[in-house]
Design an enzyme around this catalytic site. Structure first.
Site, mmCIF file in Angstrom:
data_model
loop_
_atom_site.group_PDB
_atom_site.id
_atom_site.type_symbol
_atom_site.label_atom_id
_atom_site.label_comp_id
_atom_site.label_asym_id
_atom_site.label_seq_id
_atom_site.Cartn_x
_atom_site.Cartn_y
_atom_site.Cartn_z
ATOM 1 N N ASP A 308 0.857 -1.174 0.000
ATOM 2 C CA ASP A 308 0.000 0.000 0.000
ATOM 3 C C ASP A 308 0.904 1.238 0.000
ATOM 4 O OD1 ASP A 308 -2.235 1.682 0.146
ATOM 5 O OD2 ASP A 308 -3.248 0.413 1.607
ATOM 6 N N GLU A 514 -10.655 6.697 4.637
ATOM 7 C CA GLU A 514 -9.640 6.081 5.505
ATOM 8 C C GLU A 514 -9.731 6.612 6.941
ATOM 9 O OE1 GLU A 514 -5.854 5.054 3.720
ATOM 10 O OE2 GLU A 514 -6.637 5.568 1.748
#
Length: 628
Positions: A308, A514
């Site tokens: 990521d 997020e």
């Protein structure tokens, strides 16, 4: 004359020799050769520098043709909202892509780069793209054929801008709605998430019948490489805290969070992204047991594993505290491509040092590069490396908007409809003397789309992209004689004094993505609750809730006549009005448990003492009426 001639002849000889060398047969460039032979041939020609370049993915803001050439960069990405220009056209995207690609093609071996972008609910970074409902809404449909079509439409829109790789789908199993990424998850139930992996053949194409297990497949220039994420357990963290620790037994991890990866691999997914989260205290970016031993060796996944964004930096706390350790741990765990994304020379230098000093074996580098090349060869990047505008008209096409509108209709869940079954409020009549539309989200395309729309965190307002707000959809739907009054946050006196036939209140959460979306209280922010109270205490009302997850509604539910969970429907608000006014029936069933109070969380179907406000699978239905 003679002295001039000799060098000239020599020059001609050198040029013709160069042309012969240039034109000589290279096995890796021959599409007729077996895939394995092409990978082996190219790998045998590569220097360490070229191999490490392939493992490096950098952000477009630091990428130039010269950088691509100098460092042999294997991949470029757009971070959330990173675009070549504001409101960039397909031409602008394609031009940027080809400029970078020409840098890659001008290297000694001419290995094309692969460009990746977060297309998580349609081509969501791109101006005028169709924005589909977020996954939480799609899970409600339980319709794998629908998500396959959405995958195919998304692939066409992504290819319209010349991009061949998407960081989607998110196959997290969100077990706690306090998590700021819960809307990226189809369901709390892994079986629904497994069904929804049919988006992968939509994005990539149907895997050939005789394919070997685990081999990636991408079916040509109208398809994109997909990425199943985030491996593994990202939806199970303690209290839903993003990037936190998932505390669960191996059995629990494998029974809840792993199954959709098996489906994704069997459907030929090209890449898998590792999760920021930890499992029982061990960072997934450093988990060799699960990345190499299980995913690669046991499940025979043959595509590449990608980190990521700055994922290896976060192996240490604080991030980047010991970067050489992070590089060693991440690469040794089995990550093949590192999303650096900005400070790439540091990564390249450290990894080069570690290989030269036998800290990381060359066999690990060769495994990584072989996997990256396998995906690039499979998708035809060597034969068709340059982007073109042949699919430009697919971006935001009417056909795709109609598909998104259908998805909105099927994703709505009717939670309350009148005081009793024999006195339903919905569907609403299209013909009424005067109706009120209220609420912060009624005329707000950005709020309707949520996070990961144009920018990473999403935007408020109506000037972000093309689409239909719920207010405009209502105006498009009602009879021409019906007066529609819009007031964002009316007081009770205004409502009482206007003799409305009924009211539609549209409220919910602001956009977020997020960690910014992590919430310990899950309340609807003001003025949402005030609007519900002011309107619903004075006139018959339906509340449409725009949210990325179940939120606290128990205190207000008695005052509402009807309640619709619309999740984050995207650009096609017309789908909401289609069902509200009876052109289509409500069919959606909750793919998440709706809690009474946050004190109950986490609360999932099958738990002991399961006492939700609305259980998993709940959803009232209506019949289409075509009411006038």
């Amino acid at each position: 004359m003679g002295r001039v001639l000799i060098p000239l002849v020599g020059l001609l000889f050198l040029c013709s020799w160069g042309a012969i060398a240039e034109g000589k047969y290279l096995k890796y460039k021959d599409p007729k050769q077996p895939l394995g032979a092409r990978i082996k041939d190219l790998l045998s020609r590569m220097t360490l520098e070229e191999k490490i370049g392939q493992m490096t993915q950098i952000e477009r803001s630091v990428a130039t043709a010269d950088v691509m050439k100098k460092y042999f960069i294997g991949s470029v990405l757009s971070g959330g909202g990173s675009v070549p220009a504001s409101q960039a056209s397909p031409q602008t995207w394609v031009s940027m892509m080809n400029d970078l690609q020409k840098g890659s093609l001008s290297t000694r071996l001419g290995i094309p780069m692969i460009y990746g972008i977060d297309a998580v609910h349609g081509h969501n970074n791109v101006y005028k793209a169709t924005v589909f409902p977020h996954n939480i809404g799609l899970g409600v449909t339980r319709d794998p054929e629908l998500v396959k079509k959405i995958g195919a439409a998304t692939a066409l829109e992504v290819r319209a801008t010349g991009i061949p790789y998407v960081f989607a789908p998110c196959i997290a199993v969100c077990r706690d709605p306090r998590w700021g990424r819960c809307y990226e998850s189809y369901s709390e139930d892994h079986k629904i998430v497994q069904l929804m992996t049919d988006i992968i053949p939509g994005l990539q194409g149907e895997i050939p019948a005789n394919s070997r297990k685990g081999v990636p497949f991408v079916g040509g220039k109208t398809k994109v490489a997909a990425c199943a994420k985030h491996y593994v357990g990202d939806g199970g963290t303690t209290k839903g805290i993003n990037e936190n620790n998932t505390v669960i037994s191996r059995n629990g991890l494998f029974n809840i969070h792993m199954p959709a990866y098996l489906n994704s691999i069997s459907k030929g997914v090209a890449t898998i992204m590792v999760s920021y989260s930890s499992w029982n205290g061990k960072k997934m970016h450093a988990n060799r047991d699960l990345v190499t031993d299980y995913l690669k060796n046991h499940l025979h996944f043959r595509g590449f594993v990608i980190s990521d964004w700055m994922g290896i930096d976060r192996i240490t706390s604080p991030p980047h505290a010991n970067y050489s350790y992070s590089v060693q741990a991440g690469i040794s765990a089995g990550i093949d491509m590192i999303m650096v994304p900005n400070n790439f020379t540091e990564f390249i230098d450290i990894l080069t040092f570690q290989v030269k000093n036998n800290i990381i074996p060359m066999s690990r580098i060769d495994d990584a590069v072989s996997r990256i090349l396998r995906v690039k060869f499979t998708m035809g990047l060597f034969e068709d490396p340059l982007a073109d505008l042949s699919l430009a008209d697919q971006l935001g096409s009417q056909e795709h908007r109609e598909l998104a509108r259908e998805a909105v209709r099927k994703s709505l869940v009717l939670l309350k409809n009148g005081e009793s079954a024999d006195k339903p409020l919905l569907p609403l009549p299209k013909k009424a003397s005067k109706i009120l539309v209220a609420g912060s989200h009624a005329d707000n395309l950005g709020a309707q789309c949520g996070g990961w729309t144009i920018t990473w965190q999403g935007l408020q307002g109506n000037n972000l992209t093309s689409g239909t707000t719920i207010l405009n959809a209502i105006k498009n739907t009602v009879d021409p004689s019906t007066q529609v009054v819009y007031k964002e946050n009316p007081d009770a006196n205004f409502v009482k004094s206007n003799k409305f036939s009924f009211a539609i209140v549209v409220v919910g959460e602001p956009p977020y993505a997020e960690t910014f979306g992590d919430s310990m209280n899950l309340i609807i922010p003001e003025p949402g609750p005030s609007t519900i109270t002011n309107v619903c205490s004075s006139v018959k009302c339906v509340v449409i809730l725009i949210s990325g997850r179940p939120v606290v509604i128990q205190p207000y539910i008695d005052s509402m006549d009807a309640l619709v969970a619309a999740w984050l429907p995207g650009t096609e608000g017309q789908g909401v009005a289609d069902v509200l006014f009876g052109d289509y029936g409500f069919t959606g069933k909750l793919a998440r448990t709706w809690f009474r109070t946050v004190d109950q969380l986490p609360l999932n179907v099958g738990d002991p003492h399961y006492d939700p406000l609305f259980p998993f699978g709940f959803g009232l239905t209506t019949k289409p009426t075509h009411a006038k």
